[in-house]
Design an enzyme around this catalytic site. Structure first.
Site, PDB file in Angstrom:
ATOM      1  N   ASP A  21      45.263  32.543  40.869  1.00  0.00           N
ATOM      2  CA  ASP A  21      44.938  33.498  39.795  1.00  0.00           C
ATOM      3  C   ASP A  21      43.369  33.139  39.504  1.00  0.00           C
ATOM      4  OD1 ASP A  21      45.127  35.291  37.731  1.00  0.00           O
ATOM      5  OD2 ASP A  21      45.502  33.496  36.257  1.00  0.00           O
ATOM      6  N   ASP A  23      41.572  34.495  36.057  1.00  0.00           N
ATOM      7  CA  ASP A  23      41.515  33.987  34.512  1.00  0.00           C
ATOM      8  C   ASP A  23      42.234  32.988  34.107  1.00  0.00           C
ATOM      9  OD1 ASP A  23      39.673  36.075  34.818  1.00  0.00           O
ATOM     10  OD2 ASP A  23      40.893  37.552  33.734  1.00  0.00           O
ATOM     11  N   ARG A  84      29.946  55.518  38.116  1.00  0.00           N
ATOM     12  CA  ARG A  84      29.201  54.339  38.735  1.00  0.00           C
ATOM     13  C   ARG A  84      29.544  54.558  40.326  1.00  0.00           C
ATOM     14  NH1 ARG A  84      25.068  53.869  34.977  1.00  0.00           N
ATOM     15  NH2 ARG A  84      26.344  53.822  32.960  1.00  0.00           N
ATOM     16  N   LYS A 172      51.190  41.813  41.714  1.00  0.00           N
ATOM     17  CA  LYS A 172      50.722  40.538  42.305  1.00  0.00           C
ATOM     18  C   LYS A 172      51.379  39.921  43.395  1.00  0.00           C
ATOM     19  CE  LYS A 172      47.770  38.413  39.768  1.00  0.00           C
ATOM     20  NZ  LYS A 172      47.266  37.330  38.869  1.00  0.00           N
TER      21      LYS A 172
END
Length: 260
Positions: A21, A23, A84, A172
């Protein structure tokens, strides 16, 4: 008749994958806030948007992830990228790494990732952070690759929608299983590292799991299951590195393939 060791006909050992992971595991805090700050510097978002990112960062650091914060962060990130170009986001991710991310990396966890790499393991970052940010962090750290949340791109421009669900929780774990299956890597040999209770599906998927600076719920679960708990204490870090050297199967280096 046994095949001589080192022979071209010798069976190749299956690969080993280590999943990290980002964060509060590989870095302190939430990467999305730092992406938001870099976007503000480039005029992509307003100061009010950055203030919301800051609030998410404070809450995340204090109490960990929860679905409401995740949904708010996702909505903010999609607003930020809408309209963007791909090149805009690549430049934004590199700017974020240069100005913020590299200063907040947790050296001990990065050292564990490199320990796996040195054993010949593939090291993958799995995170709810945008795909391009996960890729930049992995590239800068010399890891195999990064898998994040993928925003939709049409004709080279971001639409503001997701391709799939947030790279979080069960999603995940599913992606980790896909990567392992594509490479023929037995999950019992694979490793997973996370700080969050939301990553229990990923941690339970692999044969080797380590919780890093865990939130309260994950710490209780890890303690009950007897999982290793990595803290910032030097003795804890040394023990984790010794475990990789002792229990991690060494794999001969092979050319790495892009994500399946």
């Amino acid at each position: 008749m046994p095949v001589p060791e080192g022979s071209d006909d010798a069976p190749t050992a299956p690969p080993v994958l280590a999943f990290f992971d980002i964060d509060n595991t590989l870095m302190r805090g939430a990467s999305l806030f730092h992406i938001g700050t870099a976007a503000w510097r480039r005029g992509f978002v307003t100061g009010r948007d950055v203030a919301r990112f800051l609030w998410h960062q404070v809450r995340f650091t204090a109490v960990g992830e929860n679905p409401r914060h995740q949904a708010s962060a996702r909505a903010g990130a999609l607003r930020m990228v809408e309209g963007r170009t791909e090149q805009d986001l690549i430049e934004l991710a590199n700017d974020t790494y240069e100005h913020s991310i590299h200063l907040r990396l947790i050296p001990d966890t990065v050292a564990l990732a490199h320990e796996h790499r040195d054993k010949g393991h593939e090291v993958w970052l799995l995170s709810a952070t945008p795909q391009v940010m996960a890729e930049v962090i992995a590239e800068r750290l010399g890891l195999t690759g990064g898998v994040g949340t993928q925003a939709e791109i049409v004709d080279g421009v971001y639409t503001g929608n997701l391709v799939d669900s947030l790279m979080h929780g069960q999603r995940k774990a599913d992606r980790a299983a896909e990567l392992a299956a594509a490479r023929g890597a037995p999950l019992v040999d694979c490793w997973a590292y996370s700080d969050s209770r939301n990553d229990l599906p990923l941690l339970q998927l692999t044969g080797n799991r380590v919780v890093v600076n865990p939130d309260a719920a994950l710490e209780r679960h890890a303690t009950a299951e007897g999982w290793p708990i990595l803290t910032a204490k030097p003795a804890s870090v040394r023990a984790a590195r010794r475990r990789i050297r002792r229990e991690g199967r060494t794999v001969a280096a092979e050319p790495q393939q892009p994500p399946a």
